[in-house]
Design an enzyme around this catalytic site. Structure first.
Site, mmCIF file in Angstrom:
data_model
loop_
_atom_site.group_PDB
_atom_site.id
_atom_site.type_symbol
_atom_site.label_atom_id
_atom_site.label_comp_id
_atom_site.label_asym_id
_atom_site.label_seq_id
_atom_site.Cartn_x
_atom_site.Cartn_y
_atom_site.Cartn_z
ATOM 1 N N LEU A 33 0.807 -1.221 0.000
ATOM 2 C CA LEU A 33 0.000 0.000 0.000
ATOM 3 C C LEU A 33 0.841 1.271 0.000
ATOM 4 O O LEU A 33 1.960 1.300 0.514
ATOM 5 C CB LEU A 33 -0.924 -0.005 1.227
ATOM 6 N N HIS A 34 0.253 2.319 -0.577
ATOM 7 C CA HIS A 34 0.860 3.658 -0.607
ATOM 8 C C HIS A 34 -0.266 4.667 -0.408
ATOM 9 O O HIS A 34 -1.432 4.280 -0.204
ATOM 10 C CB HIS A 34 1.619 3.858 -1.918
ATOM 11 N N GLY A 36 -1.877 6.413 -2.429
ATOM 12 C CA GLY A 36 -2.994 6.254 -3.368
ATOM 13 C C GLY A 36 -4.075 5.362 -2.772
ATOM 14 O O GLY A 36 -5.266 5.690 -2.787
ATOM 15 N N HIS A 37 -3.650 4.233 -2.211
ATOM 16 C CA HIS A 37 -4.611 3.323 -1.576
ATOM 17 C C HIS A 37 -5.276 3.996 -0.375
ATOM 18 O O HIS A 37 -6.481 3.868 -0.158
ATOM 19 C CB HIS A 37 -3.916 2.051 -1.093
ATOM 20 N N GLN A 61 -5.608 -12.406 -12.468
ATOM 21 C CA GLN A 61 -5.438 -11.209 -13.295
ATOM 22 C C GLN A 61 -4.002 -11.002 -13.756
ATOM 23 O O GLN A 61 -3.694 -9.973 -14.351
ATOM 24 C CB GLN A 61 -5.986 -9.975 -12.576
ATOM 25 N N GLY A 147 -9.575 3.449 -7.778
ATOM 26 C CA GLY A 147 -8.794 4.594 -8.228
ATOM 27 C C GLY A 147 -8.905 4.817 -9.730
ATOM 28 O O GLY A 147 -8.956 3.870 -10.512
ATOM 29 N N MET A 184 1.413 7.226 -8.149
ATOM 30 C CA MET A 184 1.863 6.218 -7.184
ATOM 31 C C MET A 184 1.393 4.842 -7.638
ATOM 32 O O MET A 184 0.274 4.689 -8.125
ATOM 33 C CB MET A 184 1.298 6.519 -5.800
ATOM 34 N N SER A 185 2.266 3.846 -7.476
ATOM 35 C CA SER A 185 1.930 2.473 -7.858
ATOM 36 C C SER A 185 2.805 1.525 -7.061
ATOM 37 O O SER A 185 3.989 1.823 -6.821
ATOM 38 C CB SER A 185 2.202 2.276 -9.361
HETATM 39 P P1 AMP Z 1 -3.901 -2.243 -6.635
HETATM 40 O O1 AMP Z 1 -3.475 -2.565 -5.246
HETATM 41 O O2 AMP Z 1 -2.813 -1.745 -7.516
HETATM 42 O O3 AMP Z 1 -4.745 -3.325 -7.252
HETATM 43 O O4 AMP Z 1 -4.861 -0.999 -6.483
HETATM 44 C C1 AMP Z 1 -5.960 -1.035 -5.613
HETATM 45 C C2 AMP Z 1 -6.810 0.185 -5.825
HETATM 46 O O5 AMP Z 1 -6.016 1.347 -5.571
HETATM 47 C C3 AMP Z 1 -7.320 0.322 -7.257
HETATM 48 O O6 AMP Z 1 -8.648 0.818 -7.232
HETATM 49 C C4 AMP Z 1 -6.369 1.313 -7.854
HETATM 50 O O7 AMP Z 1 -6.919 2.036 -8.936
HETATM 51 C C5 AMP Z 1 -6.122 2.220 -6.677
HETATM 52 N N1 AMP Z 1 -4.876 2.971 -6.844
HETATM 53 C C6 AMP Z 1 -3.644 2.476 -7.111
HETATM 54 N N2 AMP Z 1 -2.746 3.466 -7.237
HETATM 55 C C7 AMP Z 1 -3.438 4.630 -7.073
HETATM 56 C C8 AMP Z 1 -3.084 6.007 -7.118
HETATM 57 N N3 AMP Z 1 -1.835 6.415 -7.353
HETATM 58 N N4 AMP Z 1 -4.052 6.923 -6.887
HETATM 59 C C9 AMP Z 1 -5.340 6.522 -6.653
HETATM 60 N N5 AMP Z 1 -5.732 5.245 -6.607
HETATM 61 C C10 AMP Z 1 -4.801 4.310 -6.818
#
Ligand code: AMP
Length: 283
Positions: A33-34, A36-37, A61, A147, A184-185
């Site tokens: 997590l970051h 964004g999450h 996926q 997101g 952020m990713s």
């Molecule tokens: P993930 O853990 O990458 O599958 O992402 C989980 C959720 O967090 C998804 O809805 C993503 O779109 C959202 N998310 C990931 N990175 C960001 C970001 N930088 N800003 C906003 N939402 C994000």
């Protein structure tokens, strides 16, 4: 914050809340997590009485040549971050809990899932749609937050939630960025220092192309020069740089409606994605 690992325990907690008349939000994630999450958890807290976050690295996926086995995992740190953000329950299922023996169902969405990441990652959106359907059915929230970072994924989720009459409100939250603009990713952790410096060009070039198109430039020419700029900045490959209808995600040869600019580009083995809104030029 309560940590639950089984569907039965999750259901029990959420059912108790719902019988008490509380509004429940779900924030699905794959962990690592970051901010964004955490912004999704904040958006959930603003709209609901209780927040469930899930962490599940969904094998369905990931393609055969993708990063499933090396996907970053940091369960304890993630749990602390979620607790700090005010999450009430963390759902942490095992692969066996999510896909017990005999599992044989696939949710496949056509239209919005074709092109962009759908072309580069065959089967990816089926995997996403299947796991998100399951998570929504397991938690039965009033709302779920996703997101805009994964804008095509958000469009796929909106489509099947509508088509399958799931009756859950889907909320899109804005992209949270690093100081230099990079979205952020969890995958940014794969970048070397040198690659990380190059990665900052992605949002800059995207914004330049957006400004050109919004200023009336020819769309194909702006996209071609943006692709060239990314390669010159040091990206190994640009999977796509495309202008699409913001709602249907159909390709847009000209800016005549609400649009979205999408990019995916590779640095070594890491694939980065980003997108921006493009407003039509006023007549
Ligand atoms: P993930 O853990 O990458 O599958 O992402 C989980 C959720 O967090 C998804 O809805 C993503 O779109 C959202 N998310 C990931 N990175 C960001 C970001 N930088 N800003 C906003 N939402 C994000």
């Amino acid at each position: 914050m309560q940590i639950v690992r089984t569907v039965a325990d999750l259901r029990k907690t959420v059912n108790d809340w719902r019988s008490a008349g509380l509004r429940v939000a779900l924030v699905p994630t794959m962990g690592a997590l970051h901010q964004g999450h955490l912004s999704l958890v904040e958006a959930a807290r603003a709209r609901a009485d209780r927040v469930v976050a899930s962490i599940f690295v969904n094998p369905k996926q990931f393609g055969p040549n993708e990063d499933l086995s090396r996907y970053p995992r940091q369960e304890e740190k993630d749990a602390q971050m979620l607790e700090g953000a005010g999450c009430d329950v963390l759902f942490l299922p095992t692969v066996e809990e999510m896909y017990p023996e005999g599992f044989a169902t696939n949710i496949s969405v056509s239209g919005v899932s074709s092109g962009l990441c759908g072309d580069d990652r065959p089967g990816h959106f089926d995997g996403v749609a299947t796991v998100v359907t399951k998570l929504l059915n397991m938690a039965r929230p009033d709302i779920a937050i996703f997101g805009e970072k994964d804008f095509q994924q958000l469009a796929v989720i909106r489509r099947f939630v509508t088509d399958l009459n799931m009756g859950i409100e889907i909320i899109g939250a804005p992209i949270v960025r690093e100081a230099d603009g990079l979205a952020m990713s969890s995958r940014n952790a794969y970048l070397s220092a040198e690659q990380r410096a190059i990665a900052g060009a992605l949002p800059n070039v995207l914004a330049q192309v957006r400004d050109q198109i919004a200023g009336g430039a020819d769309v194909a020419a702006a996209l071609a020069s943006g692709t060239q700029a990314l390669l010159e900045a040091g990206f190994a490959k640009v999977d796509y740089l495309e202008l699409r209808d913001a709602a249907s995600l159909a390709p847009l040869p000209a800016l005549d409606r609400e649009a979205r600019l999408f990019v995916a580009a590779r640095l070594g083995t890491t694939r980065l994605i980003d997108n921006l809104a493009v407003q039509p030029v006023l007549a």
